[in-house]
Motif scaffolding. Structure first.
Motif, short mmCIF file in Angstrom:
data_model
loop_
_atom_site.label_atom_id
_atom_site.label_comp_id
_atom_site.label_asym_id
_atom_site.label_seq_id
_atom_site.Cartn_x
_atom_site.Cartn_y
_atom_site.Cartn_z
N VAL A 90 12.85 -4.86 9.01
CA VAL A 90 13.72 -3.68 8.08
C VAL A 90 15.32 -3.09 9.12
CG1 VAL A 90 13.60 -0.75 8.35
CG2 VAL A 90 11.15 -2.81 8.32
N GLU A 91 16.04 -3.18 7.96
CA GLU A 91 17.38 -3.44 8.25
C GLU A 91 17.93 -1.41 8.21
OE1 GLU A 91 18.99 -6.81 7.32
OE2 GLU A 91 19.42 -5.43 6.32
N GLY A 92 17.78 -0.33 9.82
CA GLY A 92 17.76 1.15 9.77
C GLY A 92 16.55 1.72 8.45
N VAL A 93 15.92 0.88 8.27
CA VAL A 93 14.66 2.12 7.75
C VAL A 93 13.37 2.81 8.79
CG1 VAL A 93 12.91 1.98 6.13
CG2 VAL A 93 15.06 0.53 5.77
N PRO A 94 13.79 3.93 8.64
CA PRO A 94 12.76 4.36 10.03
C PRO A 94 11.29 3.99 9.52
CG PRO A 94 13.35 6.27 8.82
CD PRO A 94 14.46 5.00 8.16
N SER A 95 10.43 4.14 10.77
CA SER A 95 8.97 3.97 10.91
C SER A 95 8.63 4.70 10.37
CB SER A 95 8.49 2.30 11.93
OG SER A 95 9.11 3.19 13.12
N VAL B 233 7.78 -15.07 1.34
CA VAL B 233 7.87 -14.10 2.26
C VAL B 233 7.14 -12.55 1.76
CG1 VAL B 233 10.08 -12.45 3.01
CG2 VAL B 233 10.71 -14.30 2.84
N PHE B 234 7.04 -12.26 0.44
CA PHE B 234 5.86 -11.43 0.25
C PHE B 234 4.46 -11.21 0.74
CE2 PHE B 234 2.42 -9.19 -2.69
CZ PHE B 234 2.97 -8.09 -2.61
N LEU B 235 4.14 -12.25 0.69
CA LEU B 235 2.67 -13.12 0.78
C LEU B 235 2.36 -13.06 2.25
CD1 LEU B 235 1.60 -16.01 -1.22
CD2 LEU B 235 0.93 -14.16 -1.91
N SER C 115 0.83 -1.00 0.00
CA SER C 115 -0.13 0.23 -0.06
C SER C 115 1.14 1.29 0.12
CB SER C 115 -1.03 0.07 0.99
OG SER C 115 -1.17 -1.04 1.22
N GLY C 116 1.94 1.24 -0.74
CA GLY C 116 2.26 2.48 -0.37
C GLY C 116 3.77 2.63 0.44
N LYS C 117 3.77 1.82 1.63
CA LYS C 117 4.64 1.76 2.03
C LYS C 117 5.45 1.04 2.33
CE LYS C 117 1.27 4.42 5.31
NZ LYS C 117 0.85 4.58 6.33
N MET C 118 7.39 1.23 2.34
CA MET C 118 7.99 0.26 2.60
C MET C 118 7.68 -0.83 4.49
SD MET C 118 12.21 -0.25 2.71
CE MET C 118 12.21 1.42 1.54
N GLN C 119 7.91 -2.05 4.03
CA GLN C 119 7.38 -2.95 4.93
C GLN C 119 8.44 -3.27 5.31
OE1 GLN C 119 4.23 -2.75 6.48
NE2 GLN C 119 4.08 -1.14 5.41
N CYS C 120 9.71 -3.87 4.92
CA CYS C 120 11.15 -4.40 4.99
C CYS C 120 11.64 -4.24 4.16
CB CYS C 120 10.43 -5.91 5.21
SG CYS C 120 10.05 -7.02 3.61
N LEU C 121 13.39 -4.39 4.58
CA LEU C 121 14.35 -4.16 3.30
C LEU C 121 14.89 -5.23 3.68
CD1 LEU C 121 16.02 -2.35 1.33
CD2 LEU C 121 16.48 -1.06 3.39
N GLY C 122 16.46 -6.06 3.22
CA GLY C 122 17.41 -6.73 4.04
C GLY C 122 17.77 -7.83 2.92
N THR C 123 19.20 -8.52 2.70
CA THR C 123 19.13 -9.36 2.01
C THR C 123 18.36 -10.45 1.86
OG1 THR C 123 19.93 -10.20 3.55
CG2 THR C 123 21.89 -8.61 2.89
N LEU C 124 18.00 -10.99 0.70
CA LEU C 124 17.23 -11.96 0.43
C LEU C 124 17.75 -12.79 1.57
CD1 LEU C 124 17.29 -12.50 -3.52
CD2 LEU C 124 15.97 -11.44 -2.47
N GLU C 125 18.57 -13.48 2.39
CA GLU C 125 18.33 -14.40 2.75
C GLU C 125 18.66 -13.95 3.97
OE1 GLU C 125 19.08 -17.41 3.40
OE2 GLU C 125 19.82 -17.12 1.20
N HIS C 126 18.47 -12.65 4.48
CA HIS C 126 18.36 -12.47 5.77
C HIS C 126 16.27 -12.00 5.77
CE1 HIS C 126 17.05 -9.16 9.28
NE2 HIS C 126 16.42 -8.71 8.73
#
Length: 144
Positions: free
Chosen positions: A139-144, A124-126, A21-32
């Motif tokens: 979330v790695e270093g992304v402010p909420s 993971v996406f689902l 819905s237009g908001k970043m929910q998570c960020l990281g390496t694929l393994e993470h």
């Protein structure tokens, strides 16, 4: 790269962000992302007979109580999800399957072959899009 094709992400990306819905929910390496948000490992088994499904399910549940769940059954093919937890590692899972394969129990259970795979980026996406996990953990270093 922005894409809706998750196979491209698996093939091309080292890191990924998932937006809902237009908001970043998570960020990281694929393994993470797979390790933190994935369902765990997928174990697929092919049996000699459908009649052996209950005994195979009971055996895997006994090995990993509460962590192993039968997710699909189509005739002689079974698919289990084995959840990630502290004592559940990929090596422990392979050790159990190898132990079963080299023992007489393998023939008793009627297992012809098996495969083990990690959660996919699509799974993971689902999970994130459906809100089935506390996805803010990834979330790695992304402010909420």
């Amino acid at each position: 790269l922005t894409t809706h094709h998750l196979e491209e992400v698996e093939a091309l990306a080292d890191r990924a962000a998932i937006m809902v819905s237009g908001k970043m929910q998570c960020l990281g390496t694929l393994e993470h992302l797979k390790a933190t948000l994935g369902e765990g490992y997928q174990v697929s088994l092919r049996l000699r007979s459908e009649d052996q499904a209950a005994s195979v399910t009971a055996r895997l549940d006994a090995a990993y109580p509460g962590a192993c769940k039968l997710t699909e059954q189509h005739q002689t093919r079974l698919r289990f999800t084995v959840k990630n937890r502290g004592d559940m590692t990929l090596s422990a899972l392979f050790a159990l399957l190898h132990e079963l394969k080299t023992s007489r129990e393998w023939e008793t259970l009627g297992v012809l072959d098996y495969t083990v795979s990690q959660s996919s980026v699509e799974e993971v996406f689902l999970a994130v899009a459906g809100g089935t996990e506390a996805h803010q953990v990834a979330v790695e270093g992304v402010p909420s």
